[in-house]
Design a protein around this motif. Structure first.
Motif, mmCIF file in Angstrom:
data_model
loop_
_atom_site.group_PDB
_atom_site.id
_atom_site.type_symbol
_atom_site.label_atom_id
_atom_site.label_comp_id
_atom_site.label_asym_id
_atom_site.label_seq_id
_atom_site.Cartn_x
_atom_site.Cartn_y
_atom_site.Cartn_z
ATOM 1 N N LEU B 312 0.863 -1.379 -0.259
ATOM 2 C CA LEU B 312 -0.142 -0.084 -0.086
ATOM 3 C C LEU B 312 0.876 1.040 -0.522
ATOM 4 C CD1 LEU B 312 -2.585 -1.323 2.880
ATOM 5 C CD2 LEU B 312 -3.360 -1.039 0.365
ATOM 6 N N ILE B 313 0.472 2.508 -1.134
ATOM 7 C CA ILE B 313 1.165 3.542 -0.726
ATOM 8 C C ILE B 313 1.047 4.327 -0.418
ATOM 9 C CG2 ILE B 313 2.844 4.394 -2.418
ATOM 10 C CD1 ILE B 313 3.252 1.590 -3.839
ATOM 11 N N ASP B 314 0.911 5.060 -0.060
ATOM 12 C CA ASP B 314 0.345 6.529 0.460
ATOM 13 C C ASP B 314 0.672 7.808 0.086
ATOM 14 O OD1 ASP B 314 -1.985 8.471 0.745
ATOM 15 O OD2 ASP B 314 -2.959 7.892 2.888
ATOM 16 N N LEU B 315 0.626 8.272 -1.025
ATOM 17 C CA LEU B 315 2.002 9.791 -1.511
ATOM 18 C C LEU B 315 1.453 10.686 -0.901
ATOM 19 C CD1 LEU B 315 1.239 8.500 -5.744
ATOM 20 C CD2 LEU B 315 3.221 8.165 -3.899
ATOM 21 N N ARG B 316 0.190 10.528 -0.249
ATOM 22 C CA ARG B 316 0.344 12.213 1.035
ATOM 23 C C ARG B 316 1.526 12.105 1.587
ATOM 24 N NH1 ARG B 316 -5.226 11.410 3.297
ATOM 25 N NH2 ARG B 316 -3.739 9.387 3.148
ATOM 26 N N TYR B 317 1.988 10.947 1.609
ATOM 27 C CA TYR B 317 3.007 10.757 3.130
ATOM 28 C C TYR B 317 4.202 10.139 2.607
ATOM 29 C CZ TYR B 317 -1.533 10.389 5.559
ATOM 30 O OH TYR B 317 -2.823 10.812 5.831
ATOM 31 N N ILE B 318 4.490 10.435 0.991
ATOM 32 C CA ILE B 318 6.140 9.382 0.669
ATOM 33 C C ILE B 318 5.371 9.801 -1.045
ATOM 34 C CG2 ILE B 318 5.260 6.580 -0.398
ATOM 35 C CD1 ILE B 318 7.351 6.011 1.027
ATOM 36 N N SER B 319 7.786 10.603 -1.018
ATOM 37 C CA SER B 319 7.400 11.177 -2.416
ATOM 38 C C SER B 319 7.175 9.621 -3.651
ATOM 39 C CB SER B 319 8.885 11.590 -2.210
ATOM 40 O OG SER B 319 9.895 10.766 -2.853
ATOM 41 N N LEU B 320 6.853 10.263 -4.809
ATOM 42 C CA LEU B 320 7.585 9.055 -5.816
ATOM 43 C C LEU B 320 8.498 8.380 -5.766
ATOM 44 C CD1 LEU B 320 5.384 7.471 -7.890
ATOM 45 C CD2 LEU B 320 5.622 8.856 -10.177
ATOM 46 N N ASP B 321 9.761 9.336 -6.143
ATOM 47 C CA ASP B 321 11.188 9.569 -6.246
ATOM 48 C C ASP B 321 11.222 7.855 -5.312
ATOM 49 O OD1 ASP B 321 10.861 10.736 -7.582
ATOM 50 O OD2 ASP B 321 11.618 12.866 -6.893
ATOM 51 N N TYR B 322 10.997 8.067 -3.894
ATOM 52 C CA TYR B 322 11.252 7.239 -2.694
ATOM 53 C C TYR B 322 10.969 5.916 -3.179
ATOM 54 C CZ TYR B 322 11.925 4.626 1.095
ATOM 55 O OH TYR B 322 12.938 3.951 2.385
ATOM 56 N N VAL B 351 4.232 14.247 -6.199
ATOM 57 C CA VAL B 351 4.249 13.387 -7.788
ATOM 58 C C VAL B 351 4.334 14.641 -7.871
ATOM 59 C CG1 VAL B 351 3.888 12.368 -9.094
ATOM 60 C CG2 VAL B 351 2.427 11.893 -7.250
ATOM 61 N N ASN B 352 6.103 14.529 -8.741
ATOM 62 C CA ASN B 352 6.639 16.010 -9.527
ATOM 63 C C ASN B 352 6.565 15.044 -11.033
ATOM 64 O OD1 ASN B 352 7.122 17.315 -7.187
ATOM 65 N ND2 ASN B 352 9.186 16.188 -6.719
ATOM 66 N N VAL B 353 5.148 15.922 -11.666
ATOM 67 C CA VAL B 353 5.570 15.275 -12.724
ATOM 68 C C VAL B 353 5.987 16.245 -13.902
ATOM 69 C CG1 VAL B 353 4.239 15.235 -15.149
ATOM 70 C CG2 VAL B 353 3.141 14.463 -12.739
ATOM 71 N N PRO B 354 7.550 16.488 -14.519
ATOM 72 C CA PRO B 354 7.734 17.147 -14.975
ATOM 73 C C PRO B 354 7.666 17.789 -16.094
ATOM 74 C CG PRO B 354 8.677 14.807 -15.921
ATOM 75 C CD PRO B 354 7.690 14.937 -15.106
#
Lengths: 458, 354
Positions: B312-322, B351-354
């Motif tokens: 389970l990945i919650d991108l509110r608390y962790i960056s997509l890069d990690y 999430v940083n979308v270029p």
């Protein structure tokens, strides 16, 4: 500190009651003075020293004038008082406008507006002028004078109490259970007006303003502005008068159902009466009032209403607000007077003019004001939308309550009942009414975060 | 007599308020409001500045006053809406009816970006959990434009859309909270399992109940009754291995989590950036990765018996890069499961979308 706060109700007031009503009479003024300064300190910290300094200077000048009626001392006093007011309230406004007009970059002063400075400055001024005119003797006791100026019920948002009106009560007053209870009732009604009506209206219209606005919602917001300002300020005055009564003072009324006035002239006889009385006695009449030519009379009225507008705040919209009333007062005085009949139509006309005036009063940004006024005329907006209907439905009760409360109808009904056979029943109802308002107001206070008084900024 | 009574009552109320506020021990936390309360220590750092905050939060009968305040608005003023929420059909609904087009566009960009990164052929599936207002019998001005959201997502996201909008009803939601009840997810399990080719089994669960659930919206209408949380457990769920990136080994239903603040936190310990659930006795060897928000916390236990591993990945608390550096996406089923509340506020996703 504000009256409608938990710390005032459950800390400041009970401790003051305990001390005030258990100590001998002769220490009561000093107790009130100390507590008034603490009250001010809670809101404004060390500006309390400014309050003491300003009062002391006025006391000393008052004594000089009392000894010898010398215009020079009066002028020094007026310059000192207005100097303080201008420095704290208007300097940055003038700097900003000079900068804009002459393309300068004079830095703004880092001053904040001390709470209630407009009110206590006017009290000091009225005292000096009254002493000069020999309408009242000067105060001999410095502490009593500072007590008069700093008296917490009227310190930060009026009413503007004149020294001559409470001089005797400062020296000798009688605190009775009946007066105390009357004060409690009045205070509670004021608290209810402020917390249950004015703050609710504020919360509602800020939500509506963020929605898709239609012509109807613009008018709904304008109506809410009007009621909020009225219930906020008259609520504060009720609380001030009530608190005064609890401690044996009888302050003059500040409002007399202004929203049912039959003309703008009548409105200003009923709205913020202590301020309009001040301008009448200390500006309009000294300028010559209406005992001069028509042009001079118009000029005098212009001066009074420019000052009235500007007194409310260092912002163009307040000046426009004052001049807006000037126009209608002139219109009524010189043109409409002959055709005016008091009735429903005249009251509707007044209410409409006053409602628009409070839009000018509330929207301080001139650009936003323009947009709002266009919205009121239906320019660029639809007549009605779903959101407006939703908000109308949700706010219909508070609007109805506001309408009912703006006139003397309930008061008249109660007086009628009192004369009849149902007086005992009325006493029980009155008690239930008092408890309900108090508990509800405390409940709303605890659950809300907003409650500054509008007139604090003046 | 009446005057004496009024004077006495006034002094009594004020006096009791003063005395009890300063003599009763401070309450450290408000379960109802899900937050810590100001205690006496704050007065030492500034009596004048903090007195009002302290007294407002420690005044006796505070919760009763809060309920009265709310009831005044709702019942006396007949205002359905206050504190950014409204009541409809007995449910508290958080106000969220202005569709943020920019947010939705960004959500789509973020999802497509992630899909491109984690699978070579964009083989992902996604679903949208609606806010409970979707099922309200209310006029459209109070609802998000769900049709618009759905149309946009379907036309722009590269992946298979699992439509669950019509599977629920209002009673599947808690009255005082934004979330769905756990049992509601039984209605949609087959949709997800079908997608990955797993057959739904007749798994036996024991239904357990926890009382005194004060949902996230409860403090806005504190005269509501607290609810119950029902959760479904069995031997499988009690024996799986649950590991959190932040706090290591935990349980599926975690009573060591901060349940005092929010009882919903029993589901997979509440907010967490990255959770791995390993189940040796699963019905399949498949592995599932869910990009998710809090709604998935109570649904995931019901999917657990079917998968060897769920991440389970919650991108509110962790960056997509990690996540991209530390999670293996090879040969995994990848599900994006988000509620409309997040889609309408997608800036929250790291999430940083270029």
């Amino acid at each position: 500190m504000v009256f409608s706060s938990i710390s005032f109700l459950f800390f400041f007031l009970p401790i003051l009651f305990l001390i005030y009503f258990t100590i001998p009479q002769k220490y009561r003024n000093i107790t009130l003075l100390i507590f008034s300064l603490i009250f001010y300190f809670f809101g404004e910290k060390w500006y309390v020293l400014l309050l003491i300094f300003s009062s002391t200077i006025n006391y000393l000048i008052g004594k000089k004038i009392g000894k010898k009626k010398d215009k020079k001392f009066l002028l020094i006093g007026i310059i000192f008082d207005l100097g303080l007011l201008i420095y704290f309230k208007y300097t940055n406004f003038f700097i900003e406008n000079f900068n804009g007009l002459l393309n300068l970059s004079i830095p703004s002063l880092k001053v904040i507006l001390p709470l209630g400075i407009s009110f206590f400055t006017f009290q000091n001024l009225s005292y000096l002028v009254d002493v000069y005119r020999k309408d009242v003797e000067c105060e001999r006791n410095l502490l009593d004078y500072i007590t008069y100026i700093a008296l917490f019920p009227q310190l930060v948002a009026g009413p503007i109490v004149r020294y001559r009106d409470i001089k005797d009560e400062l020296l000798e007053r009688k605190e009775t259970i009946d007066n105390f209870a009357e004060g409690v009732m009045r205070f509670t009604i004021g608290l209810g007006k402020k917390v249950l009506i004015a703050d609710t209206l504020y919360n509602s219209y800020t939500t509506i303003m963020a929605s898709d606005l239609s012509l109807i919602s613009y008018w709904l917001i304008a109506l809410m502005f009007t009621f909020q300002i009225y219930y906020d300020f008259s609520g504060y005055s009720d609380m001030a008068i009530g608190l005064g009564k609890m401690f044996g003072f009888n302050f003059k009324e500040n409002f007399n159902y202004p929203l049912v006035a039959s003309s703008i002239t009548d409105f200003w006889r009923r709205w913020h009466m202590s301020l309009s009385g001040f301008f009448k006695d200390y500006v309009y009449i000294p300028l010559g009032g209406n005992r001069c030519g028509k042009i001079r009379n118009i000029f005098n009225i212009f001066i009074v209403w420019s000052l009235t507008g500007f007194w409310h705040g260092a912002s163009w919209n307040f000046l426009f607000w004052g001049l807006y009333f000037f126009l209608f007062l002139i219109l009524e005085k010189f043109i409409l007077k002959k055709h005016f009949k008091v009735g429903i139509l005249s009251r509707v006309y007044t209410f409409l003019i006053v409602t628009i005036s409070f839009v000018i009063f509330s929207v301080t940004d001139i650009g936003a004001l323009g947009t709002f006024l266009k919205g009121l005329m239906g320019i660029g907006t639809e007549l009605l939308n779903d959101e407006t209907l939703y908000y109308l439905k949700n706010n219909i009760v508070i609007i109805l309550i506001s309408f009912i409360g703006m006139g003397p109808w309930l008061k008249k009904l109660i007086e009628k009942i009192k004369k009849g056979k149902l007086e005992k029943c009325l006493s029980v109802l009155e008690y239930i009414y008092f408890i309900s308002i108090l508990i509800m107001a405390i409940s709303v206070l605890i659950s809300s975060t907003f409650n500054p008084f509008i007139y604090f900024r003046f | 007599m009446k005057n004496k009574l009024i004077a006495f009552t006034f002094i009594l109320i004020l006096g009791i308020g003063l005395t009890l506020t300063f003599t009763l021990p401070d309450k450290k936390m408000s379960t109802l409001e899900r937050r810590k309360l100001t205690t006496k220590e704050v007065l030492e750092s500034g009596f004048v500045e903090n007195l009002d905050d302290y007294m407002s939060e420690q005044i006796p009968f505070r919760n009763t006053f809060l309920a009265f305040g709310s009831a005044f608005e709702r019942y006396i003023l007949q205002n359905e809406e206050s504190n950014d929420s409204y009541i409809k059909d007995g449910y508290i609904i958080e106000k969220n009816y202005h569709l943020d087009e920019v947010s939705i566009d960004n959500f789509i960009k973020k999802l497509n970006f992630i899909a491109d990164k984690v699978t070579p052929n964009g083989d992902v599936f996604y679903s949208v959990i609606p806010d409970k207002s979707y099922y309200l019998n209310a006029d459209s001005s109070l609802k998000l434009d769900y049709d618009d959201i759905e149309t946009k997502l379907r036309s722009s996201i590269e992946g298979e859309y699992i439509d669950i909008l019509e599977c629920f009803e209002l009673s599947d939601y808690y009255k005082t909270d934004i979330h769905l009840k756990q049992e509601a997810y039984f209605k949609i399990l087959d949709k997800f399992l079908d997608r990955v080719g797993i057959k739904e089994e007749d798994i036996k669960y024991e239904k357990k109940t926890l009382d005194d659930f004060y949902g996230a919206s409860f403090s806005k209408v504190p005269f509501f009754k607290p609810e119950s949380i029902e959760y479904f457990s069995n031997d499988i769920l009690e024996n799986v291995h649950v590991s959190h990136l932040e706090s290591g080994k935990r349980e599926v239903y975690d009573f060591k989590a901060n349940t005092e603040m929010d009882l919903y936190n029993i589901f997979l310990s509440g907010p967490s950036a990255l959770i791995e659930i390993e189940n040796e006795g699963a019905y399949s060897d498949r592995e599932l990765i869910i990009f998710r928000d809090s709604f998935a916390s109570s649904m995931t236990p019901l999917l657990t018996p079917y998968f060897k591993k769920i991440t389970l990945i919650d991108l509110r608390y962790i960056s997509l890069d990690y996540v991209l550096k530390n999670v293996d996406f090879q040969n995994k089923d990848i599900l994006f499961l988000y509620s409309t509340l997040i889609i309408n506020k997608s800036s929250i996703l790291k999430v940083n979308v270029p």
